[in-house]
Design a protein around this motif. Structure first.
Motif, PDB file in Angstrom:
ATOM      1  N   ILE A  79       0.837  -1.198   0.000  1.00 19.37           N
ATOM      2  CA  ILE A  79       0.000   0.000   0.000  1.00 19.37           C
ATOM      3  C   ILE A  79       0.877   1.255   0.000  1.00 19.37           C
ATOM      4  O   ILE A  79       0.641   2.195  -0.772  1.00 19.37           O
ATOM      5  N   ALA A  80       1.894   1.265   0.849  1.00 22.34           N
ATOM      6  CA  ALA A  80       2.781   2.429   0.907  1.00 22.34           C
ATOM      7  C   ALA A  80       3.502   2.635  -0.424  1.00 22.34           C
ATOM      8  O   ALA A  80       3.549   3.749  -0.955  1.00 22.34           O
ATOM      9  N   ALA A  81       4.058   1.561  -0.969  1.00 25.19           N
ATOM     10  CA  ALA A  81       4.813   1.680  -2.219  1.00 25.19           C
ATOM     11  C   ALA A  81       3.928   2.106  -3.385  1.00 25.19           C
ATOM     12  O   ALA A  81       4.312   2.975  -4.172  1.00 25.19           O
ATOM     13  N   THR A  82       2.749   1.496  -3.491  1.00 24.61           N
ATOM     14  CA  THR A  82       1.881   1.869  -4.611  1.00 24.61           C
ATOM     15  C   THR A  82       1.320   3.273  -4.442  1.00 24.61           C
ATOM     16  O   THR A  82       1.201   4.017  -5.416  1.00 24.61           O
ATOM     17  N   THR A  83       0.993   3.667  -3.221  1.00 23.12           N
ATOM     18  CA  THR A  83       0.465   5.016  -3.003  1.00 23.12           C
ATOM     19  C   THR A  83       1.521   6.070  -3.314  1.00 23.12           C
ATOM     20  O   THR A  83       1.254   7.042  -4.035  1.00 23.12           O
ATOM     21  N   VAL A  94       2.598  11.432 -15.461  1.00 22.09           N
ATOM     22  CA  VAL A  94       2.061  10.175 -15.982  1.00 22.09           C
ATOM     23  C   VAL A  94       0.544  10.211 -15.847  1.00 22.09           C
ATOM     24  O   VAL A  94       0.004  10.704 -14.854  1.00 22.09           O
ATOM     25  N   ASP A  95      -0.137   9.707 -16.834  1.00 21.50           N
ATOM     26  CA  ASP A  95      -1.600   9.683 -16.837  1.00 21.50           C
ATOM     27  C   ASP A  95      -2.132   8.961 -15.597  1.00 21.50           C
ATOM     28  O   ASP A  95      -1.608   7.910 -15.213  1.00 21.50           O
ATOM     29  N   GLU A  96      -3.176   9.528 -14.997  1.00 25.40           N
ATOM     30  CA  GLU A  96      -3.781   8.957 -13.792  1.00 25.40           C
ATOM     31  C   GLU A  96      -4.280   7.530 -13.991  1.00 25.40           C
ATOM     32  O   GLU A  96      -4.411   6.775 -13.042  1.00 25.40           O
ATOM     33  N   ARG A  97      -4.585   7.165 -15.226  1.00 22.13           N
ATOM     34  CA  ARG A  97      -5.078   5.811 -15.509  1.00 22.13           C
ATOM     35  C   ARG A  97      -3.950   4.801 -15.657  1.00 22.13           C
ATOM     36  O   ARG A  97      -4.171   3.601 -15.544  1.00 22.13           O
ATOM     37  N   ILE A  98      -2.749   5.251 -15.896  1.00 21.44           N
ATOM     38  CA  ILE A  98      -1.591   4.372 -16.091  1.00 21.44           C
ATOM     39  C   ILE A  98      -0.716   4.267 -14.844  1.00 21.44           C
ATOM     40  O   ILE A  98      -0.144   3.210 -14.559  1.00 21.44           O
ATOM     41  N   ALA A  99      -0.622   5.329 -14.078  1.00 20.29           N
ATOM     42  CA  ALA A  99       0.272   5.383 -12.910  1.00 20.29           C
ATOM     43  C   ALA A  99       0.082   4.225 -11.930  1.00 20.29           C
ATOM     44  O   ALA A  99       1.079   3.666 -11.455  1.00 20.29           O
ATOM     45  N   PRO A 100      -1.149   3.812 -11.614  1.00 15.59           N
ATOM     46  CA  PRO A 100      -1.298   2.714 -10.653  1.00 15.59           C
ATOM     47  C   PRO A 100      -0.709   1.391 -11.140  1.00 15.59           C
ATOM     48  O   PRO A 100      -0.225   0.589 -10.336  1.00 15.59           O
ATOM     49  N   LEU A 101      -0.742   1.151 -12.429  1.00 15.38           N
ATOM     50  CA  LEU A 101      -0.216  -0.104 -12.966  1.00 15.38           C
ATOM     51  C   LEU A 101       1.305  -0.168 -12.806  1.00 15.38           C
ATOM     52  O   LEU A 101       1.848  -1.192 -12.390  1.00 15.38           O
ATOM     53  N   ALA A 102       1.967   0.930 -13.115  1.00  7.33           N
ATOM     54  CA  ALA A 102       3.429   0.962 -12.975  1.00  7.33           C
ATOM     55  C   ALA A 102       3.838   0.847 -11.507  1.00  7.33           C
ATOM     56  O   ALA A 102       4.777   0.112 -11.168  1.00  7.33           O
ATOM     57  N   ALA A 103       3.130   1.530 -10.636  1.00  8.23           N
ATOM     58  CA  ALA A 103       3.447   1.476  -9.208  1.00  8.23           C
ATOM     59  C   ALA A 103       3.241   0.069  -8.651  1.00  8.23           C
ATOM     60  O   ALA A 103       4.019  -0.399  -7.811  1.00  8.23           O
ATOM     61  N   VAL A 105       3.570  -2.858 -10.169  1.00  6.25           N
ATOM     62  CA  VAL A 105       4.631  -3.766 -10.605  1.00  6.25           C
ATOM     63  C   VAL A 105       5.863  -3.637  -9.705  1.00  6.25           C
ATOM     64  O   VAL A 105       6.475  -4.635  -9.331  1.00  6.25           O
ATOM     65  N   LEU A 106       6.180  -2.435  -9.320  1.00  2.00           N
ATOM     66  CA  LEU A 106       7.363  -2.199  -8.486  1.00  2.00           C
ATOM     67  C   LEU A 106       7.220  -2.770  -7.077  1.00  2.00           C
ATOM     68  O   LEU A 106       8.220  -3.051  -6.417  1.00  2.00           O
ATOM     69  N   ALA A 107       5.994  -2.977  -6.612  1.00  2.00           N
ATOM     70  CA  ALA A 107       5.763  -3.419  -5.238  1.00  2.00           C
ATOM     71  C   ALA A 107       5.671  -4.942  -5.076  1.00  2.00           C
ATOM     72  O   ALA A 107       5.598  -5.436  -3.955  1.00  2.00           O
ATOM     73  N   VAL A 108       5.682  -5.711  -6.155  1.00  2.00           N
ATOM     74  CA  VAL A 108       5.428  -7.155  -6.093  1.00  2.00           C
ATOM     75  C   VAL A 108       6.390  -7.946  -5.187  1.00  2.00           C
ATOM     76  O   VAL A 108       5.922  -8.702  -4.334  1.00  2.00           O
ATOM     77  N   PRO A 109       7.689  -7.841  -5.310  1.00  2.00           N
ATOM     78  CA  PRO A 109       8.562  -8.703  -4.484  1.00  2.00           C
ATOM     79  C   PRO A 109       8.380  -8.508  -2.976  1.00  2.00           C
ATOM     80  O   PRO A 109       8.256  -9.481  -2.224  1.00  2.00           O
TER      81      PRO A 109
END
Length: 148
Positions: A79-83, A94-103, A105-109
Motif C-alpha cells: 500500500i505504501a509503495a503503490t500510493t 504520468v496519466d492517472e489511468r496508467i500510474a497505478p499499474l506501474a506502481a 509492478v514495483l511493489a510485487v517482491p
C-alpha cells in the motif's frame, strides 16, 4: 522449481487477477472522486479478493479470521509503495489511468514476502512423532511406540 519460486509464480498469477480487480474498481470510481480516493477504494476491494486467492491458490492455507485480520498488515508495504508511486508518477505527469499499474509492478517482491510471512507462518502446535522403542521385557520382545 523450489517451493518458493512456485509460490511466487502463483502469487504473480493471483496478482494479475488482483490488479484487474483493483484497476476496474479504480476506473469505476475515478469519475466520481479524485485519483487518490479511487486508489484507496480500489485497494480495499482488491485486498479482499487478494486475501482469498492468496490463501487458496498461492499459499494453500485455509482462510481464517486471524489471517484475514493480519493480511492488511502484510500489505502495508504494498500500500505504501503503490500510493507513493501513484502520487509520484502523477506528479511527474504520468496519466492517472496508467500510474497505478506501474506502481503496482514495483511493489510485487516485497508484497510477496510480507504475504507469505502472514499467511503461511502461523503458530502451530506440533505433536512430536512417535518414537519406536523396544520393550525392555525380554519375554515379549515386542516393538512399542512411546510418545515423548
Amino acid at each position: 522449481m523450489t517451493a518458493t519460486i512456485t509460490a511466487l509464480v502463483r502469487y504473480a498469477l493471483v496478482g494479475v487477477v488482483n490488479a484487474a480487480t483493483y484497476y476496474l474498481v479504480y476506473l469505476a470510481v475515478l469519475g466520481e472522486v479524485g485519483y487518490l480516493t479511487a486508489h484507496i477504494v480500489g485497494l480495499g476491494a482488491a485486498m479482499v479478493v487478494s486475501f482469498f486467492l492468496n490463501c487458496r491458490v498461492t499459499f494453500r492455507v485455509r482462510p481464517s479470521w486471524r489471517r484475514f485480520l493480519l493480511y492488511p498488515a502484510s500489505q502495508a508495504v504494498n500500500i505504501a509503495a503503490t500510493t507513493i508511486g501513484v502520487v509520484a508518477l502523477v506528479t511527474l505527469g504520468v496519466d492517472e489511468r496508467i500510474a497505478p499499474l506501474a506502481a503496482a509492478v514495483l511493489a510485487v517482491p516485497a508484497s510477496f514476502l510480507a504475504a507469505r510471512f502472514v499467511l503461511s507462518h502461523q503458530r502451530e502446535v506440533r505433536v512430536p512423532a512417535p518414537v519406536p522403542v523396544f520393550d525392555p521385557d525380554p519375554a515379549t520382545l515386542r516393538l512399542t511406540v512411546v510418545r515423548r
